[in-house]
Design a protein around this motif. Structure first.
Motif, mmCIF file in Angstrom:
data_model
loop_
_atom_site.group_PDB
_atom_site.id
_atom_site.type_symbol
_atom_site.label_atom_id
_atom_site.label_comp_id
_atom_site.label_asym_id
_atom_site.label_seq_id
_atom_site.Cartn_x
_atom_site.Cartn_y
_atom_site.Cartn_z
ATOM 1 N N ASN A 174 0.810 -1.220 0.000
ATOM 2 C CA ASN A 174 0.000 0.000 0.000
ATOM 3 C C ASN A 174 0.839 1.265 0.000
ATOM 4 N N SER A 205 -18.056 15.214 8.107
ATOM 5 C CA SER A 205 -18.580 15.404 6.757
ATOM 6 C C SER A 205 -17.922 16.562 6.029
ATOM 7 N N SER A 206 -17.240 17.448 6.767
ATOM 8 C CA SER A 206 -16.638 18.584 6.076
ATOM 9 C C SER A 206 -15.191 18.301 5.681
ATOM 10 N N TYR A 230 -15.339 13.511 -0.393
ATOM 11 C CA TYR A 230 -16.011 13.787 0.870
ATOM 12 C C TYR A 230 -16.925 12.614 1.222
ATOM 13 N N LEU A 266 4.578 14.082 5.645
ATOM 14 C CA LEU A 266 4.663 12.758 6.273
ATOM 15 C C LEU A 266 3.271 12.293 6.704
ATOM 16 N N ASN A 273 -24.268 16.726 3.571
ATOM 17 C CA ASN A 273 -23.427 16.941 4.750
ATOM 18 C C ASN A 273 -23.780 18.214 5.507
ATOM 19 N N ALA A 328 -5.668 4.777 12.364
ATOM 20 C CA ALA A 328 -4.715 5.805 11.935
ATOM 21 C C ALA A 328 -3.471 5.844 12.817
ATOM 22 N N ILE A 343 -1.375 5.682 3.189
ATOM 23 C CA ILE A 343 -1.130 4.238 3.347
ATOM 24 C C ILE A 343 -2.325 3.582 4.032
ATOM 25 N N LYS A 344 -2.854 4.250 5.069
ATOM 26 C CA LYS A 344 -3.985 3.661 5.798
ATOM 27 C C LYS A 344 -5.213 3.558 4.894
ATOM 28 N N ASP A 378 -21.927 20.524 6.431
ATOM 29 C CA ASP A 378 -21.254 21.707 5.922
ATOM 30 C C ASP A 378 -22.147 22.494 4.965
ATOM 31 N N SER A 394 -19.942 12.305 1.890
ATOM 32 C CA SER A 394 -21.257 12.217 1.243
ATOM 33 C C SER A 394 -21.157 11.685 -0.178
ATOM 34 N N THR A 431 1.337 11.170 3.735
ATOM 35 C CA THR A 431 1.789 9.871 3.238
ATOM 36 C C THR A 431 1.245 8.747 4.103
ATOM 37 N N LEU A 432 1.365 8.911 5.423
ATOM 38 C CA LEU A 432 0.920 7.851 6.328
ATOM 39 C C LEU A 432 -0.582 7.653 6.238
ATOM 40 N N GLU A 473 -7.665 4.737 -5.092
ATOM 41 C CA GLU A 473 -6.824 5.930 -4.990
ATOM 42 C C GLU A 473 -7.664 7.214 -5.084
ATOM 43 N N ARG A 532 -5.214 3.234 1.682
ATOM 44 C CA ARG A 532 -5.014 2.124 0.743
ATOM 45 C C ARG A 532 -5.173 0.786 1.446
ATOM 46 N N MET A 533 -4.700 0.714 2.702
ATOM 47 C CA MET A 533 -4.762 -0.550 3.443
ATOM 48 C C MET A 533 -6.187 -1.068 3.593
#
Lengths: 358, 263
Positions: free
Chosen positions: A80, B98-99, B142, B120, A323, B161, B127-128, A325, B144, B123-124, B136, B130-131
């Motif tokens: 990932n 939601s915002s 958002y 950083l 939402n 996270a 990754i989460k 917002d 909604s 990026t992290l 992508e 994608r995990m």
């Protein structure tokens, strides 16, 4: 983190707390050793894999010394990893700015068209109700009349009274220079009756009720209540919009009238205190010099202002998306647009009445 | 019952009532490190209330709740903050902000708890996202704009996270189609083994109980009526438990053999 003999070795815990502080310079290593690493989390695994990626040579660089659990995390993260050469986000250039401006303009025009269409729908539904009065939701209408009309009386009266006071006070200061104090009556009467009473009432109602319409209908839209109505064969315009708009159209002239009375009272009081114009003089001058058309010009505008505030409030409410917002954004849009439109229409009315000659 | 020292969550003598309505009374529960435990029970038996008490959103009337050997009730705000970093919670339907976009949602706990450079953190968070198997292009969407299944995945990404040791999942597969639910089960299983998570899962989904849960705890009669593997559950002779694990839906989920041999 050390490099020696071509080996990049990590030690200690490698986690989300520590990776930010690690150096970026990797030197020249051909293998990575993590056997001394204690706790490894996904951030640490990402860092190890990122080092591996940055060290890339002809052949794959091995990561050695991982325990079974660490190997699991490394595998999970390696599947990932972010794409390697993600393009940097582009700064908005002149062309983009012009494009955005163009889109905003077109969007504005589109909103105007949609709003006109919605106004037509509301008027058509109202027409249908005139033909079949039984379709009118009396309970809902009365409820909204109380909410937007009766409950707004104190604030509208207070505001208008104070405006009358201010006008008399400021007017007196100027008129006294010419010894024309008594004309303060004409000043107050024309300003309050013709313009200020109704305009300020409409602005207060836009802030008070227009925003409430948007918020109420918007949260119903968010919870799919409006969609549920449609599937049950109920017309949201007839049920939600018409009673609100109609209530406002009935109540705004009343509020406007009360505002006129309060404004005159405030003016009369200040004229008495400040200029010694007694209430009796004020009254006789008011009746003698102020044409009834000044009052009518004000009141005629009230239902139109009410229509604007009501229709814009409901329209923005029905535009709310999924939402929280958008609910907040559209509520404030509704108030701003409604006040702006009220003032624009007021200007148009001024021109119209000037041409007609009243 | 688990030995005390390998319990990551320990609940003893828990009592909770709302007004005159008693939800829990004398509730005991142990969750072992590294297992996936499924909490089942009828509507209104307080599954979510139990979860909320363990993570400190609700205060129990009496009893003791220990997570990582520390009492959740008697911690100072600082200790609670530190404790909270070690678990993640996924609410029903994700409860995403939601915002914020999906990635910003995942970044939110990092932003609050840590001081990381922006790139950083991004990026992290990426990754989460994608995990948990989100595409992508979902990163900058958002909530909604996402389907229910994707929202749940995004909620899961936010829960993991900070690489927690425990994740609490409230009905993770409710409202998903069978394929989506099975995929979500697989995802929980994969991440659990990859990240060494302990998973505390409130669920009604017999398929998930069967597929990924190491143990099942049944809430009934205001307490934990039984804890054990699915096979042990099938042997318990209690009207509600029998009804639950031997009903037509259970038979479909577990296969006829499993229920018939004891039934």
């Amino acid at each position: 983190m050390t490099v020696s003999d071509g080996t990049l070795a990590f030690s200690g815990d490698l986690g989300i707390d520590s990776v930010a502080g690690l150096p970026h310079d990797l030197g020249d290593a051909s293998r990575i050793d993590i056997s001394d690493v204690g706790h490894l989390d996904t951030a640490g695994a990402w860092f190890v894999l990122d080092c591996k990626r940055r060290l890339r040579r002809q052949d794959e660089i091995p990561v050695e010394g991982a325990s079974w659990a660490q190997r699991q995390i490394l595998d999970a993260v390696s599947q990932n990893m972010p794409p390697e050469d993600s393009p940097p986000p582009q700064r908005a250039g002149l062309a983009e700015r012009i494009e955005r401006f163009g889109r905003a303009t077109v969007g504005f025009a589109r909103i105007a068209v949609e709003l006109t269409g919605f106004l037509g729908q509301v008027v058509a539904t109202m027409g249908g109700i005139v033909m079949h009065p039984r379709r009118l939701r009396i309970t809902s209408l009365v409820h909204h009349m109380q909410d937007t009309g009766l409950n707004a009386v104190p604030i509208v009266v207070l505001m208008s009274f104070l405006i009358g006071v201010v006008l008399a006070f400021q007017g007196a200061a100027q008129l006294r220079q010419f010894g024309a104090e008594v004309f303060v009556v004409d000043l107050i009467a024309i300003a309050v009756l013709r313009e200020l009473g109704i305009l300020l009432t409409a602005i207060i109602v836009a802030g008070r009720s227009g925003s409430a319409f948007t918020a109420a209908i918007g949260s119903m839209k968010m919870r799919e209540e409006v969609d549920a109505m449609r599937t049950l064969g109920l017309d949201p315009i007839a049920i939600l919009v018409v009673p609100r708009v109609l209530a406002l159209m009935l109540m705004l002239p009343v509020l406007g009238f009360l505002a006129d009375v309060a404004g005159l009272l405030g003016g009369a009081m200040m004229a008495w205190i400040e200029l010694g114009v007694s209430p009796a003089v004020f009254q006789s001058r008011l009746v003698a010099n102020t044409d009834v058309w000044h009052f009518l010009v004000g009141i005629i505008k009230a239902p139109f202002f009410a229509l604007i505030v009501g229709v814009i409030g409901c329209y923005e409410g029905l535009k709310v998306g999924g939402n929280a917002d958008s609910l907040g954004r559209l509520t404030s849009t509704s108030v701003v647009v409604a006040i702006f439109m009220v003032i624009v229409v007021d200007a148009i009315f001024s021109i119209f009445f000037a041409i007609v000659g009243v | 019952m688990a030995r005390d020292d390998d319990s990551i969550i320990k609940v003893r003598g828990l009592k909770k009532s709302f007004g005159t309505h008693v939800v829990h009374e004398g509730l005991d529960l142990d969750v072992r490190r590294g297992e996936i435990i499924g909490i089942v029970g009828g509507s209104g038996t307080g599954k979510s209330v139990l979860l909320q008490q363990i993570v400190g959103l609700l205060k129990p009337d009496a009893g003791r709740i220990e997570v990582f050997g520390e009492s959740v009730r008697d911690t100072s705000p600082d200790e609670y903050r530190r404790l909270r970093r070690r678990w993640g919670v996924m609410f029903q339907d994700g409860a995403l902000f939601s915002s914020l976009t999906v990635r910003q949602n995942v970044e939110a706990p990092m932003r609050e708890q840590l001081h990381l450079p922006d790139d950083l953190r991004e990026t992290l968070a990426g990754i989460k996202v994608r995990m948990v198997g989100l595409p992508e292009n979902a990163q900058d969407k958002y909530p909604s704009e996402l389907s229910g299944g994707m929202r749940k995945r995004a909620g899961f990404a936010r829960a993991i996270a900070l690489d927690p040791e425990i994740v609490f999942l409230d009905e993770p597969t409710a409202g998903l189609d069978p394929i989506g639910a099975a995929a979500f089960d697989r995802l929980i299983g994969q991440l659990q083994s990859a990240l060494g998570l302990t998973v505390f899962m409130v669920t009604h989904d017999l398929d998930s109980l069967h597929a990924i849960c190491d143990r099942v705890a049944v809430l009934a009669e205001k307490r934990v009526l039984a804890v054990g593997t699915m096979a042990e559950m099938l042997k318990i002779d209690h009207p509600w438990v029998r009804e639950y694990f031997h009903g037509p839906r259970a038979r479909a989920a577990l296969g006829p053999d499993a229920t018939d041999e004891v039934g």
